[in-house]
Design a protein around this motif. Structure first.
Motif, mmCIF file in Angstrom:
data_model
loop_
_atom_site.group_PDB
_atom_site.id
_atom_site.type_symbol
_atom_site.label_atom_id
_atom_site.label_comp_id
_atom_site.label_asym_id
_atom_site.label_seq_id
_atom_site.Cartn_x
_atom_site.Cartn_y
_atom_site.Cartn_z
ATOM 1 N N GLU A 121 0.669 -0.817 -0.270
ATOM 2 C CA GLU A 121 0.122 -0.008 0.031
ATOM 3 C C GLU A 121 1.292 1.272 0.091
ATOM 4 N N GLY A 122 2.328 0.863 0.403
ATOM 5 C CA GLY A 122 2.801 2.099 0.627
ATOM 6 C C GLY A 122 3.936 2.750 -0.804
ATOM 7 N N THR A 123 3.530 2.158 -1.559
ATOM 8 C CA THR A 123 3.606 1.998 -2.734
ATOM 9 C C THR A 123 3.383 1.995 -3.805
ATOM 10 N N GLY A 124 1.837 1.346 -3.917
ATOM 11 C CA GLY A 124 1.034 0.819 -4.444
ATOM 12 C C GLY A 124 1.732 -0.319 -5.821
ATOM 13 N N ARG A 125 2.814 -1.194 -5.182
ATOM 14 C CA ARG A 125 3.333 -1.808 -6.056
ATOM 15 C C ARG A 125 2.806 -3.342 -5.867
ATOM 16 N N TRP A 126 2.879 -4.660 -6.872
ATOM 17 C CA TRP A 126 2.769 -5.950 -5.732
ATOM 18 C C TRP A 126 3.670 -5.990 -6.016
ATOM 19 N N VAL A 127 4.431 -6.762 -4.682
ATOM 20 C CA VAL A 127 5.522 -7.516 -4.635
ATOM 21 C C VAL A 127 5.616 -8.836 -4.739
ATOM 22 N N ILE A 128 6.006 -9.838 -6.224
ATOM 23 C CA ILE A 128 5.341 -11.119 -6.652
ATOM 24 C C ILE A 128 7.252 -12.144 -6.507
ATOM 25 N N LYS A 129 6.801 -12.875 -6.011
ATOM 26 C CA LYS A 129 7.766 -13.314 -5.293
ATOM 27 C C LYS A 129 8.266 -14.813 -6.429
ATOM 28 N N THR A 130 8.635 -15.672 -6.675
ATOM 29 C CA THR A 130 8.735 -17.468 -7.172
ATOM 30 C C THR A 130 9.515 -18.688 -6.381
ATOM 31 N N ALA A 131 9.115 -19.628 -7.038
ATOM 32 C CA ALA A 131 9.776 -20.434 -6.160
ATOM 33 C C ALA A 131 11.528 -20.328 -6.459
ATOM 34 N N GLY A 132 11.767 -19.851 -7.565
ATOM 35 C CA GLY A 132 12.631 -19.813 -8.667
ATOM 36 C C GLY A 132 14.410 -19.182 -7.605
ATOM 37 N N GLY A 133 13.244 -18.198 -7.268
ATOM 38 C CA GLY A 133 13.845 -16.730 -5.986
ATOM 39 C C GLY A 133 14.203 -15.523 -6.265
ATOM 40 N N GLU A 134 13.101 -15.092 -7.726
ATOM 41 C CA GLU A 134 13.067 -14.379 -8.138
ATOM 42 C C GLU A 134 11.917 -13.293 -7.657
ATOM 43 N N THR A 135 12.206 -11.925 -6.967
ATOM 44 C CA THR A 135 11.103 -11.455 -7.091
ATOM 45 C C THR A 135 10.430 -10.008 -7.938
ATOM 46 N N ILE A 136 9.717 -9.512 -7.318
ATOM 47 C CA ILE A 136 9.462 -9.206 -8.615
ATOM 48 C C ILE A 136 8.438 -7.492 -8.267
ATOM 49 N N MET A 137 8.508 -6.313 -8.812
ATOM 50 C CA MET A 137 7.417 -4.853 -8.636
ATOM 51 C C MET A 137 6.651 -4.771 -9.832
ATOM 52 N N ALA A 138 5.305 -5.244 -9.513
ATOM 53 C CA ALA A 138 5.085 -4.481 -11.134
ATOM 54 C C ALA A 138 3.585 -3.828 -9.897
#
Length: 528
Positions: A121-138
């Motif tokens: 809610e602070g950035t208005g972004r989704w923080v997405i994590k994968t089983a392969g270790g990636e983190t994505i902000m979208a």
């Protein structure tokens, strides 16, 4: 796309749009993003290749039950489909061709199954994590995994102790030789009616375990002539006309679903079809459904019924009691020794089940596990209150039983892009559907289901375990197209991230309505 370095968790990729799934839905989303000038996107695919259901379902006889010229993108028509209903490998090749033509592979991260998606809610972004270790902000998050990607494994006593070969139809092992084997096939749904006729001539003995008979209609197996293919290529309008003919033919099939008395007329004709194809009167009776045509998925095959005329094929309608190390025992106490068990048991389509270990968290700590406690539901099957900038493809209430799901996907993608454009035009950080809009839509869907064959009493995969029909779109597809042509801004709140000092619109606060059946949800609104 930018990359930030984060010491505790490694690099974080920042993108405008993150998409989960590289099947028909995710790829359609990607191409249309490109066409609208949005190139900062990423597709997260849990397996090592594109294709979704058509990558996974390669069992013998696998083919589509929608005409080839309808089961393709309207913006990427194909002139040289081999036959009316394409086999799986031809559809998969079509998908691969689309990926190559639009240079999508560079946007896809393979073997990256999403395990959590949390809205910040602070950035208005989704923080997405994968089983392969990636983190994505979208900024925008699109769920395009579809409902047919998690095989349903039946809970049968002793299945894990079976010493022979066990395989699900979506995990077919072509290295296992069925020749001369004693085989049991459990289930008589859309996959089984395709692979059973193909393997029957090879195996020594085939026991087909049926819980519920299926309505099966004849299949048009005609091939397209070389002349027809060349005409479609040279005169594109003829291809378009053919596609429209397929579309309206399919739409005509929905009238018996809306009007059960018409379905009864269709049943009479199909019973004659069964009688014509099945010699044994007792077998005919077992293969004839006892529910209204269309209540469950209608299947298409010319080979299914004749297969049971073979001496090496047995239809078993007694309930299963247990599986032993080398056989199957039915409730009448009879044991059938088998070398191989094939599970034609379909897929887990209720997202509350296949997402039970997946963290999906929206505004104010909302989780789908809690909000969908009674039943999955979303506005137009696309947006869900308290999950800003999150969109679904083939979400709740938008599955089909009579026409091409790609038609629905294209309408949804167009709607999603309009939502993204509105967020940008208004200078907002996110868009969130109001709970009142969700409740209104759910009430409309619930009302539309009344009096249809879907509400005639049978149990189907369209329903939750409690009998709530959450999967099907209960109207004509052209009506859905009309409903998604424009975004009604009054149904949404446009918000700013809290870190920027602004707050979310008051009218769209948490309501707890998103999991309620239509009439209950409407009653809750009336009490407010």
């Amino acid at each position: 796309m930018t990359v930030q370095s984060v010491s505790s968790s490694g690099p974080v990729r920042e993108v405008e749009v993150a998409i989960a799934g590289a099947g028909f839905g995710g790829l359609c989303m990607a191409v249309q993003l490109q066409k609208h000038g949005i190139n900062d996107f990423l597709i997260l695919e849990k397996k090592g290749e594109v294709g979704g259901a058509w990558r996974d379902n390669h069992y013998p006889g696998a083919a589509c039950d929608v005409q080839s010229h309808m089961y393709s993108y309207s913006w990427e028509l194909k002139a040289d489909w081999s036959k009316r209903y394409a086999p799986w490998h031809e559809i998969q090749q079509y998908i691969l061709d689309v990926v190559k033509k639009y240079d999508l592979r560079r946007h896809i991260h393979f073997n990256q199954e999403v395990v959590s998606a949390v809205f910040n809610e602070g950035t208005g972004r989704w923080v997405i994590k994968t089983a392969g270790g990636e983190t994505i902000m979208a900024r925008h998050w699109v769920l395009a995994s579809g409902p047919l990607h998690v095989p349903a494994i039946p809970n049968i006593k002793g299945l894990k102790d079976f010493k022979g070969k066990v395989m699900h139809s979506a995990e077919w092992d072509h290295g296992y030789d069925l020749t001369g084997k004693k085989v049991a096939s459990i289930g008589t749904g859309g996959s089984a009616i395709q692979y059973v006729p193909e393997i029957a001539p090879k195996v020594g003995k085939l026991h087909v375990f049926q819980r519920t008979a299926a309505w099966v209609i004849p299949r048009d197996e005609r091939k397209y002539s070389e002349f027809r293919k060349k005409m479609f290529a040279a005169l594109p309008f003829t291809r378009t006309l053919h596609r429209w003919r397929c579309y309206w033919t399919n739409e005509s099939r929905v009238w018996p679903i809306f009007n059960p008395w018409l379905a009864k007329i269709g049943e009479a004709g199909l019973k004659k079809f069964i009688a014509y194809q099945v010699k044994d009167p007792e077998l005919r009776k077992k293969l004839t459904p006892d529910y209204t045509l269309g209540c469950k998925r209608i299947l298409i095959s010319n080979k299914w019924f004749p297969t049971f005329n073979r001496e090496n094929v047995e239809l078993v309608t007694d309930d299963l009691r247990e599986i032993t190390a080398d056989g199957i025992i039915t409730k009448d106490g009879k044991e059938r020794k088998v070398d191989c068990i094939i599970l034609g048991t379909g897929f887990i389509v209720d997202p509350r089940i296949y997402m039970k270990s997946f963290e999906l968290r929206g505004l104010n700590g909302h989780t789908v596990q809690e909000d969908w406690k009674v039943s999955p539901t979303s506005y137009l099957g696309i947006t869900t209150s308290n999950y800003p900038n999150m969109y679904q493809l083939v979400g709740p209430h938008t599955g089909l039983g009579h026409n091409s799901i790609i038609f629905m996907i294209e309408a949804q993608v167009d709607y999603i892009i309009k939502c993204m454009q509105l967020v940008k035009a208004k200078g907002a950080d996110y868009i969130d559907v109001k709970p009142q809009a969700m409740t209104r839509f759910l009430g409309e869907v619930t009302e539309a289901l009344k009096g249809t064959v879907w509400n005639s009493g049978c149990k189907s995969w369209y329903q939750t375990a409690d009998g709530i029909n959450f999967a099907i779109w209960p109207k004509s597809t052209w009506k859905y197209w009309l409903e998604t042509r424009t975004v009604n801004e009054g149904d949404y709140v446009f918000g700013k991230a809290s870190a920027k000092g602004a707050s979310r619109g008051a009218s769209s606060g948490g309501s707890g309505l998103s999991g309620l059946p239509g009439e209950q949800a409407m009653a809750r609104v009336a009490q407010r």
